[in-house]
Design a protein around this motif. Structure first.
Motif, mmCIF file in Angstrom:
data_model
loop_
_atom_site.group_PDB
_atom_site.id
_atom_site.type_symbol
_atom_site.label_atom_id
_atom_site.label_comp_id
_atom_site.label_asym_id
_atom_site.label_seq_id
_atom_site.Cartn_x
_atom_site.Cartn_y
_atom_site.Cartn_z
ATOM 1 N N PHE A 51 -4.432 -0.360 -12.205
ATOM 2 C CA PHE A 51 -3.340 0.519 -11.807
ATOM 3 C C PHE A 51 -3.108 0.428 -10.300
ATOM 4 C CE2 PHE A 51 -4.505 3.583 -15.507
ATOM 5 C CZ PHE A 51 -3.892 2.739 -16.410
ATOM 6 N N GLN A 52 -4.196 0.432 -9.535
ATOM 7 C CA GLN A 52 -4.061 0.359 -8.077
ATOM 8 C C GLN A 52 -3.449 -0.966 -7.644
ATOM 9 O OE1 GLN A 52 -8.171 1.146 -7.111
ATOM 10 N NE2 GLN A 52 -7.786 3.309 -6.687
ATOM 11 N N ALA A 53 -3.865 -2.053 -8.280
ATOM 12 C CA ALA A 53 -3.320 -3.365 -7.935
ATOM 13 C C ALA A 53 -1.828 -3.450 -8.259
ATOM 14 C CB ALA A 53 -4.082 -4.462 -8.674
ATOM 15 N N ALA A 54 -1.401 -2.686 -9.270
ATOM 16 C CA ALA A 54 0.016 -2.671 -9.657
ATOM 17 C C ALA A 54 0.837 -1.705 -8.815
ATOM 18 C CB ALA A 54 0.141 -2.302 -11.134
ATOM 19 N N GLY A 55 0.180 -1.013 -7.869
ATOM 20 C CA GLY A 55 0.893 -0.054 -7.035
ATOM 21 C C GLY A 55 1.174 1.252 -7.742
ATOM 22 N N LEU A 56 0.402 1.561 -8.793
ATOM 23 C CA LEU A 56 0.574 2.789 -9.558
ATOM 24 C C LEU A 56 -0.546 3.761 -9.215
ATOM 25 C CD1 LEU A 56 1.258 1.129 -13.032
ATOM 26 C CD2 LEU A 56 2.982 2.093 -11.491
ATOM 27 N N SER A 57 -0.244 5.043 -9.264
ATOM 28 C CA SER A 57 -1.267 6.057 -9.031
ATOM 29 C C SER A 57 -2.093 6.226 -10.305
ATOM 30 C CB SER A 57 -0.627 7.401 -8.665
ATOM 31 O OG SER A 57 -1.595 8.434 -8.702
ATOM 32 N N PRO A 58 -3.410 5.977 -10.259
ATOM 33 C CA PRO A 58 -4.228 6.154 -11.465
ATOM 34 C C PRO A 58 -4.139 7.568 -12.027
ATOM 35 C CG PRO A 58 -5.456 4.947 -9.795
ATOM 36 C CD PRO A 58 -4.203 5.445 -9.134
ATOM 37 N N GLN A 59 -4.019 8.559 -11.143
ATOM 38 C CA GLN A 59 -3.932 9.939 -11.615
ATOM 39 C C GLN A 59 -2.607 10.220 -12.312
ATOM 40 O OE1 GLN A 59 -4.747 9.112 -8.355
ATOM 41 N NE2 GLN A 59 -6.951 9.272 -8.762
ATOM 42 N N ALA A 87 -0.049 -9.236 -16.130
ATOM 43 C CA ALA A 87 -1.465 -9.064 -16.440
ATOM 44 C C ALA A 87 -2.318 -10.106 -15.732
ATOM 45 C CB ALA A 87 -1.685 -9.136 -17.949
ATOM 46 N N VAL A 88 -1.878 -11.349 -15.789
ATOM 47 C CA VAL A 88 -2.626 -12.428 -15.126
ATOM 48 C C VAL A 88 -2.697 -12.182 -13.623
ATOM 49 C CG1 VAL A 88 -2.539 -14.887 -14.541
ATOM 50 C CG2 VAL A 88 -2.189 -14.143 -16.912
ATOM 51 N N ASN A 89 -1.589 -11.739 -13.041
ATOM 52 C CA ASN A 89 -1.577 -11.446 -11.605
ATOM 53 C C ASN A 89 -2.515 -10.281 -11.261
ATOM 54 O OD1 ASN A 89 0.287 -13.482 -11.113
ATOM 55 N ND2 ASN A 89 2.055 -12.108 -11.279
ATOM 56 N N LEU A 90 -2.522 -9.258 -12.122
ATOM 57 C CA LEU A 90 -3.388 -8.108 -11.874
ATOM 58 C C LEU A 90 -4.860 -8.485 -12.013
ATOM 59 C CD1 LEU A 90 -1.403 -5.309 -13.772
ATOM 60 C CD2 LEU A 90 -1.627 -5.593 -11.301
ATOM 61 N N LEU A 91 -5.167 -9.320 -12.995
ATOM 62 C CA LEU A 91 -6.548 -9.767 -13.172
ATOM 63 C C LEU A 91 -7.004 -10.607 -11.981
ATOM 64 C CD1 LEU A 91 -6.385 -10.608 -16.976
ATOM 65 C CD2 LEU A 91 -7.687 -8.750 -15.933
ATOM 66 N N ARG A 92 -6.112 -11.441 -11.481
ATOM 67 C CA ARG A 92 -6.444 -12.244 -10.301
ATOM 68 C C ARG A 92 -6.647 -11.329 -9.088
ATOM 69 N NH1 ARG A 92 -5.198 -17.730 -8.263
ATOM 70 N NH2 ARG A 92 -4.350 -18.197 -10.328
ATOM 71 N N ALA A 93 -5.755 -10.337 -8.938
ATOM 72 C CA ALA A 93 -5.848 -9.425 -7.785
ATOM 73 C C ALA A 93 -7.142 -8.623 -7.802
ATOM 74 C CB ALA A 93 -4.649 -8.484 -7.761
ATOM 75 N N THR A 94 -7.668 -8.362 -9.007
ATOM 76 C CA THR A 94 -8.916 -7.600 -9.120
ATOM 77 C C THR A 94 -10.118 -8.513 -9.342
ATOM 78 O OG1 THR A 94 -8.403 -7.247 -11.479
ATOM 79 C CG2 THR A 94 -7.792 -5.498 -9.938
ATOM 80 N N GLU A 95 -9.896 -9.820 -9.155
ATOM 81 C CA GLU A 95 -10.960 -10.829 -9.246
ATOM 82 C C GLU A 95 -11.654 -10.813 -10.608
ATOM 83 O OE1 GLU A 95 -13.579 -10.475 -5.904
ATOM 84 O OE2 GLU A 95 -11.982 -10.758 -4.429
#
Length: 423
Positions: free
Chosen positions: A21-29, A147-155
């Protein structure tokens, strides 16, 4: 459909999802997660920032990367605004659907089950979901890319998502009724599979193994769900007595408790607590076992120990408050209200917590706060006439212009607004 609540499982899903969520620029809360009691493999987003995950998906996935991959994909739908493009007509349908789910959730919390509580919802809503959640192939491709971009961003490796999609690809030849809902609502094409395979070849984290701590969480989550949702004979087949690993013992403790065989259940959970005395979820489970077998005075210290380890857990606070109220003493009622205040600060629409608050205030002789709590509970359950009348009653008992009096006015106005909207 049924929704379930469990502090440990929801925490595990949060740990999986928060970095995405954070990598996507979304607030987890800002994103609400729901667990759907359903054997089928499925996950979906609806009504904006609401994500639903089936227990079947959590149980059938063998490692955390599969669930994380699915969450990354669904996060792609949210960040891509795919639901927002469905049109104003569907927006109202989504809102109604989510409102009904929230009511069901309130009912689940009112059942008195501290661990896994269930609320039965209308079966007709499943039809509505299948109709509403028909993502286009373009949206699915976009969500895969996200999804692939988010997974890469979160290693993290895309291996889990690819494995999940490949496990579904063999179902394409099945009749629609035999396919998992995920396949029916998320069109799967060979192009998507090929894209994920290419993503694996290009990812610098392709061969990165799952985080060992997440593997531990995943195995505990699966064991807990299996223990609660499967009959004892099935649990013992998956976790035979010869299996002395922690997840197996955890599952058996839950299964014995459900039979019920309280002696075997307590023996299993006590053995786990002997090894990990500060584990809040083991303490919570023991408290639940004791509470539901009438051993309330023994249950309270177990819940208190769990709260000491996890003071911010609204669900464990709620369970402790329930046990304290069951002791029926003024001292325990006051203590319960302190715990309910924490729960309601985090879950202000929790009808069950408001109902318990009303009981505690009533015993303590505070008629005004009893009426106000009952008004809150009624509003959360969608009983708008009752909410309006109880709020009006509370306002007449409370000192004017105090915070509670102003809240009573707000509740009355909100109930009237919703009644007008219904009509």
């Amino acid at each position: 459909m049924q929704l379930i609540r469990d502090a440990e499982i929801e925490n595990t899903i949060r740990i999986y999802a928060t970095p995405l969520f954070q990598a996507a620029g979304l607030s987890p809360q800002g994103i609400t997660l729901y667990l759907v009691k359903d054997r089928a493999l499925n996950a979906f987003v609806a009504g904006g920032l609401n994500m639903f995950i089936n227990t079947g998906l959590l149980i059938e996935t063998k490692e955390p990367g599969e669930v994380i991959g699915v969450i990354a994909h669904e996060t792609g739908h949210i960040s891509g605004g795919h639901l927002a493009r469905s049109g104003a007509a569907l927006d109202q349908t989504y809102a109604t659907l989510i409102a009904t789910y929230l009511l069901g959730l309130g009912a689940a919390l009112a059942t008195g089950e501290a661990g896994v509580g269930a609320a039965v919802l209308s079966g007709g809503q499943d039809i509505a979901l299948r109709g509403l959640l028909q993502y286009t192939r373009t949206q699915e491709t976009s969500a895969d890319q996200a999804a692939v971009n988010l997974l890469r961003a979160t290693e993290q490796s895309p291996q889990g998502l690819m494995n999940f999609m490949e496990s579904l690809s063999g179902q394409e030849v099945l009749l629609t009724n035999n396919q998992d809902p995920y396949l029916r609502t998320h069109p799967l094409t060979q192009d998507r599979i090929d894209f994920l395979r290419q993503a694996m070849r290009e990812s610098p984290y392709a061969n990165k193994p799952p985080d060992p701590e997440l593997v531990v969480l995943h195995n505990r989550m699966r064991a807990k769900l299996i223990g609660f949702l499967e009959p004892l004979n099935q649990v013992l087949r998956q976790y035979p007595l010869s299996d002395t690993n922690l997840p197996a013992r955890y599952a058996r403790a839950i299964a014995y408790y459900r039979v019920p065989d309280i002696d075997k259940a307590l023996a299993e959970i006590d053995a786990l607590l002997a090894e990990q005395p500060d584990d809040p979820y083991f303490r919570e489970l023991k408290g639940q076992m004791l509470l539901e077998h009438g051993r309330v005075a023994e249950a309270v210290p177990e819940y208190q120990s769990a709260v000491l380890s996890l003071p911010d857990s609204s669900q464990i606070r709620l369970a402790l408050a329930r046990a304290q109220i069951a002791l029926d003493s003024r001292e325990m009622d006051r203590a319960a209200l302190e715990n309910l205040t924490v729960t309601l600060a985090r879950e202000p629409s929790n009808a069950g917590a408001w109902r318990l608050s009303a009981i505690a205030y009533g015993r303590l002789g505070d008629q005004a706060m009893t009426a106000l709590s009952l008004a809150e509970s009624a509003l959360a359950r969608g009983k708008y006439v009752e909410a309006r009348d109880r709020a009006d009653h509370a306002a007449g008992l409370l000192p004017e212009n105090t915070a509670s009096w102003l809240r009573a006015q707000d509740l009355k106005n909100e109930a009237e607004r919703r009644l007008k909207k219904q009509n």
